[in-house]
Design a protein around this motif. Structure first.
Motif, PDB file in Angstrom:
ATOM      1  N   ARG A 100       0.617  -0.977   0.052  1.00 58.20           N
ATOM      2  CA  ARG A 100      -0.047  -0.175   0.085  1.00 58.20           C
ATOM      3  C   ARG A 100       0.913   1.204  -0.011  1.00 58.20           C
ATOM      4  O   ARG A 100       0.383   2.222  -0.180  1.00 58.20           O
ATOM      5  CB  ARG A 100      -0.689   0.142   1.191  1.00 58.20           C
ATOM      6  N   VAL A 101       2.074   1.114   0.128  1.00 60.42           N
ATOM      7  CA  VAL A 101       3.013   2.298   0.448  1.00 60.42           C
ATOM      8  C   VAL A 101       3.797   2.245  -1.067  1.00 60.42           C
ATOM      9  O   VAL A 101       4.792   1.099  -1.145  1.00 60.42           O
ATOM     10  CB  VAL A 101       4.129   2.292   1.470  1.00 60.42           C
ATOM     11  N   ALA A 161     -15.553   4.079   2.891  1.00 64.56           N
ATOM     12  CA  ALA A 161     -14.767   4.421   3.753  1.00 64.56           C
ATOM     13  C   ALA A 161     -13.277   4.092   3.546  1.00 64.56           C
ATOM     14  O   ALA A 161     -12.908   3.048   3.121  1.00 64.56           O
ATOM     15  CB  ALA A 161     -14.858   3.853   5.227  1.00 64.56           C
ATOM     16  N   ALA A 162     -12.317   5.008   3.735  1.00 67.34           N
ATOM     17  CA  ALA A 162     -10.914   4.865   3.630  1.00 67.34           C
ATOM     18  C   ALA A 162     -10.415   3.746   4.443  1.00 67.34           C
ATOM     19  O   ALA A 162     -10.796   3.756   5.425  1.00 67.34           O
ATOM     20  CB  ALA A 162     -10.119   5.976   3.367  1.00 67.34           C
ATOM     21  N   PRO A 163      -9.396   2.853   4.124  1.00 65.40           N
ATOM     22  CA  PRO A 163      -8.752   1.924   5.163  1.00 65.40           C
ATOM     23  C   PRO A 163      -8.465   2.658   6.359  1.00 65.40           C
ATOM     24  O   PRO A 163      -7.649   3.706   6.256  1.00 65.40           O
ATOM     25  CB  PRO A 163      -7.506   1.383   4.448  1.00 65.40           C
ATOM     26  N   GLN A 164      -8.912   2.058   7.457  1.00 67.87           N
ATOM     27  CA  GLN A 164      -8.328   2.802   8.723  1.00 67.87           C
ATOM     28  C   GLN A 164      -7.905   1.522   9.750  1.00 67.87           C
ATOM     29  O   GLN A 164      -8.748   0.575   9.685  1.00 67.87           O
ATOM     30  CB  GLN A 164      -9.329   3.623   9.306  1.00 67.87           C
ATOM     31  N   GLY A 165      -6.804   1.746  10.432  1.00 66.96           N
ATOM     32  CA  GLY A 165      -6.423   0.609  11.461  1.00 66.96           C
ATOM     33  C   GLY A 165      -6.019  -0.714  10.745  1.00 66.96           C
ATOM     34  O   GLY A 165      -5.843  -0.769   9.459  1.00 66.96           O
ATOM     35  N   ASP A 166      -6.201  -1.666  11.536  1.00 57.61           N
ATOM     36  CA  ASP A 166      -5.889  -2.975  10.887  1.00 57.61           C
ATOM     37  C   ASP A 166      -7.078  -3.633  10.319  1.00 57.61           C
ATOM     38  O   ASP A 166      -8.144  -3.356  10.634  1.00 57.61           O
ATOM     39  CB  ASP A 166      -5.382  -3.649  12.022  1.00 57.61           C
ATOM     40  N   PRO A 167      -6.721  -4.464   9.163  1.00 57.36           N
ATOM     41  CA  PRO A 167      -7.783  -5.283   8.430  1.00 57.36           C
ATOM     42  C   PRO A 167      -8.475  -5.932   9.472  1.00 57.36           C
ATOM     43  O   PRO A 167      -7.918  -6.738  10.394  1.00 57.36           O
ATOM     44  CB  PRO A 167      -6.829  -5.713   7.301  1.00 57.36           C
ATOM     45  N   VAL A 168      -9.653  -6.308   8.898  1.00 54.45           N
ATOM     46  CA  VAL A 168     -10.520  -7.273   9.875  1.00 54.45           C
ATOM     47  C   VAL A 168     -11.209  -8.571   8.990  1.00 54.45           C
ATOM     48  O   VAL A 168     -10.870  -8.170   7.870  1.00 54.45           O
ATOM     49  CB  VAL A 168     -11.653  -6.589  10.523  1.00 54.45           C
ATOM     50  N   LYS A 179     -21.205  -6.643  -1.671  1.00 57.26           N
ATOM     51  CA  LYS A 179     -20.820  -5.111  -2.170  1.00 57.26           C
ATOM     52  C   LYS A 179     -19.557  -4.954  -2.110  1.00 57.26           C
ATOM     53  O   LYS A 179     -19.011  -5.707  -1.434  1.00 57.26           O
ATOM     54  CB  LYS A 179     -21.610  -4.033  -1.331  1.00 57.26           C
ATOM     55  N   ALA A 180     -19.002  -4.257  -3.089  1.00 55.13           N
ATOM     56  CA  ALA A 180     -17.422  -3.871  -3.411  1.00 55.13           C
ATOM     57  C   ALA A 180     -16.949  -3.245  -1.974  1.00 55.13           C
ATOM     58  O   ALA A 180     -17.840  -2.403  -1.397  1.00 55.13           O
ATOM     59  CB  ALA A 180     -17.158  -2.980  -4.503  1.00 55.13           C
ATOM     60  N   ARG A 181     -15.751  -3.568  -1.600  1.00 54.94           N
ATOM     61  CA  ARG A 181     -15.105  -3.017  -0.456  1.00 54.94           C
ATOM     62  C   ARG A 181     -13.651  -3.017  -0.751  1.00 54.94           C
ATOM     63  O   ARG A 181     -13.211  -3.750  -1.425  1.00 54.94           O
ATOM     64  CB  ARG A 181     -15.615  -3.692   0.926  1.00 54.94           C
ATOM     65  N   PHE A 202      -3.880  -6.303  -3.151  1.00 55.93           N
ATOM     66  CA  PHE A 202      -4.999  -5.595  -3.324  1.00 55.93           C
ATOM     67  C   PHE A 202      -4.478  -4.245  -3.472  1.00 55.93           C
ATOM     68  O   PHE A 202      -3.464  -3.593  -2.344  1.00 55.93           O
ATOM     69  CB  PHE A 202      -6.098  -5.786  -2.369  1.00 55.93           C
ATOM     70  N   ASP A 203      -5.185  -3.257  -4.128  1.00 56.10           N
ATOM     71  CA  ASP A 203      -4.827  -1.793  -4.386  1.00 56.10           C
ATOM     72  C   ASP A 203      -5.713  -1.205  -3.333  1.00 56.10           C
ATOM     73  O   ASP A 203      -7.020  -1.346  -3.274  1.00 56.10           O
ATOM     74  CB  ASP A 203      -5.095  -1.541  -5.796  1.00 56.10           C
ATOM     75  N   PRO A 204      -5.217  -0.504  -2.205  1.00 55.92           N
ATOM     76  CA  PRO A 204      -5.949   0.134  -1.187  1.00 55.92           C
ATOM     77  C   PRO A 204      -6.794   1.200  -1.762  1.00 55.92           C
ATOM     78  O   PRO A 204      -7.952   1.503  -1.052  1.00 55.92           O
ATOM     79  CB  PRO A 204      -4.704   0.843  -0.307  1.00 55.92           C
ATOM     80  N   ASP A 205      -6.515   1.822  -2.888  1.00 59.26           N
ATOM     81  CA  ASP A 205      -7.457   2.684  -3.608  1.00 59.26           C
ATOM     82  C   ASP A 205      -8.526   2.190  -4.321  1.00 59.26           C
ATOM     83  O   ASP A 205      -9.208   2.953  -4.975  1.00 59.26           O
ATOM     84  CB  ASP A 205      -6.711   3.612  -4.467  1.00 59.26           C
ATOM     85  N   LYS A 206      -8.716   0.912  -4.537  1.00 56.80           N
ATOM     86  CA  LYS A 206      -9.643   0.298  -5.224  1.00 56.80           C
ATOM     87  C   LYS A 206     -10.438  -0.705  -4.403  1.00 56.80           C
ATOM     88  O   LYS A 206     -10.257  -0.968  -3.246  1.00 56.80           O
ATOM     89  CB  LYS A 206      -9.156  -0.637  -6.409  1.00 56.80           C
ATOM     90  N   GLN A 207     -11.868  -0.829  -4.924  1.00 57.91           N
ATOM     91  CA  GLN A 207     -12.441  -1.851  -4.343  1.00 57.91           C
ATOM     92  C   GLN A 207     -13.071  -3.026  -4.857  1.00 57.91           C
ATOM     93  O   GLN A 207     -12.837  -3.009  -6.222  1.00 57.91           O
ATOM     94  CB  GLN A 207     -13.950  -1.118  -3.787  1.00 57.91           C
TER      95      GLN A 207
END
Length: 516
Positions: A246-247, A348-355, A417-419, A479-484
């Motif tokens: 992601r970086v 919502a943009a990614p925040q914190g650790d993935p669940v 739904k996409a996420r 996965f691209d963090p800017d895509k769903q």
């Protein structure tokens, strides 16, 4: 890819050349020039590495042989020719590349020393300053390689050689069309991680026989500071940034400069007085180092909270009103009991650790392209039932590539739904399966033609060729963090030998999906 040994200590065989073909032997002279002295080891591709001597120039050499030559050796020889054009003190010099059809060999510089892999095996993880020095040398070598438009494609603890004189050199470039500049840079993060922890992060930088990184329940690698004490925060952050897809990675030149800055800081023992380079999106290498991005964000956040509190109390004092106003921590018009993003809102943009994302039987199905009997339909429910004792038990095949009948088989995940997604964890019964992730925009139907369209149109998250995974717990990311994403295909392309030695087969016990 390791070259180990004490180097050349004896003169060439005075009995003269022994010119033979086929399996090499000590004393044999290749191309009337390179005398073989000692078989050192075999690399992961089955090539033999020998210590030898150039009887013309009287210098020690390493000779890498493979059988046969011809077309099957073309990639090795082409990589050697390309590498010979790049001269750098941190790159192993390549002297010659010869194809005899029956066999082919590359002659390169002999380095008295050992590989980083063997060094860690003997001494354990390195201290931070030495890890930085090694990574800086590798990055500097890549700067020279990338400047010519080439890609190394084989940055690994086994190809990172540490000379007895302290020189660090990178050996055995073997890039193909699937490799990339980014993969080279990510691998420098892998070198840092391995030097600091003794583990190689497979999902982030490529599968290996080396032990995988320690991972949490979501499949994320533990940071070096979580594995061992004494790793400075800035070095920990830098290492994890390089491994985090992601970086965006920096250019090799920028990374070399940053590691040089950190190397200088370690010499002055000013470990905590420098901050890591937080790479900017685009990886152009122009980002300026900061003392602590996290501290700045915390400070800005605190100022915002103070300003809001002051504004609220100021309005109350002026209006002297008893009407409720927005609290300091809750924006006006927002339900104080709501947790933004907790319902899986894809906006919502990614925040914190993935669940972990709950998956149910109606959200998965087996994809079995044409020439498959589709006899596995309905078995996908076992990979999301939370019970590792149940599994999608695949059929036997005579060859690891599904008998040549199809490109592979997999499980299609269809989210409501996409996420935004982070990773996929796959638990299989036997090591050695090759698995990748592919994504698409629709499910054309649970039919042979529908499965054919999925395999044809879905896109792999990584361009790299999928390698067999050495463990039974496979963690896949990219996965691209800017895509769903809404449709995700977990696709098996190669099967391991069955446990009873009969044919090739694997069972998929569980599949877990993580996101935000």
């Amino acid at each position: 890819m390791t070259q180990v040994g004490e180097g050349h200590e004896t003169a060439a065989d005075e009995a003269g050349p022994v010119l033979t073909f086929g399996a090499p032997s000590a004393g044999e002279i290749l191309a009337e020039r390179y005398q073989l002295e000692q078989h050192v080891n075999n690399d992961s591709a089955g090539r033999q590495v020998w210590r030898g001597i150039d009887v013309v120039l009287r210098r020690p050499v390493a000779v890498v042989l493979r059988h046969p030559g011809g077309d099957s050796a073309a990639e090795m020889l082409q990589a050697a020719v390309a590498a010979s054009r790049v001269l750098h003190p941190n790159l192993v010099g390549v002297y010659d590349a010869i194809d005899e059809q029956q066999r082919a060999y590359v002659v390169r510089e002999w380095v008295d020393g050992e590989s980083l892999r063997d060094l860690i095996a003997a001494e354990g993880p390195l201290d931070p300053s030495r890890a930085i020095t090694i990574a800086r040398s590798v990055a500097d070598a890549l700067t020279s390689v990338h400047a010519t438009g080439m890609i190394h494609g084989n940055v690994h603890p086994g190809t990172t050689l540490i000379g007895d004189d302290g020189r660090v050199v990178l050996a055995d470039a073997r890039a193909d069309e699937a490799d990339s500049v980014e993969a080279d840079i990510r691998a420098v993060g892998g070198i840092l991680y391995f030097a600091l922890t003794g583990r190689w992060p497979h999902a982030e930088v490529g599968s290996s026989a080396l032990p995988d990184a320690t991972r949490d329940s979501a499949g994320n690698p533990a940071a070096p500071r979580q594995v061992r004490a004494g790793v400075p925060a800035y070095l920990d952050d830098l290492t994890m940034d390089l491994l985090d897809r992601r970086v965006a990675p920096p250019a090799a030149e920028a990374l070399t400069s940053e590691l040089g800055r950190l190397d200088s800081a370690t010499e002055d023992e000013e470990f905590e007085d420098v901050g890591p380079l937080r790479f900017v999106q685009g990886g152009g290498g122009s980002a300026e180092p900061t003392r602590s991005a996290r501290k700045i964000l915390i400070g800005v956040g605190a100022l915002v909270v103070i300003a809001i509190i002051g504004l609220v109390f100021g309005i109350n004092a002026i209006n002297n009103s008893s009407k409720p106003t927005a609290s300091a921590s809750t924006p006006a018009g927002t339900d104080a009991g709501a947790q933004p993003g907790a319902d899986g809102d894809p906006s919502a943009a990614p925040q914190g650790d993935p669940v972990k994302i709950p998956l149910t039987a109606d959200m998965v199905r087996i994809v079995d392209p044409p020439k498959g009997g589709r006899g596995d339909t309905g078995k996908s429910q076992y990979v999301v039932d939370g019970d590792k004792n149940t599994a999608w038990e695949m059929s036997y095949y005579k060859q690891p590539n599904f008998g040549g009948l199809k490109d592979g088989m997999g499980v299609l995940i269809h989210l409501p739904k996409a996420r935004t997604l982070a990773s996929v964890s796959v638990d299989v019964s036997t090591p050695g399966a090759a698995i990748d992730i592919r994504t698409g925009t629709t499910d054309p139907g649970d039919t042979s033609n529908g499965d054919k369209q999925i395999v044809k149109t879905y896109t792999k998250l990584s361009d790299a060729d999928t390698e067999a995974n050495p463990g039974t717990k496979v963690n896949l990311s990219g996965f691209d963090p800017d895509k769903q994403y809404q449709y995700v295909l977990v696709f098996l392309t190669k099967l391991p030998p069955n446990e009873d030695g009969q044919g090739f087969k694997v069972n998929v016990n569980e599949i877990e999906l993580y996101g935000y």
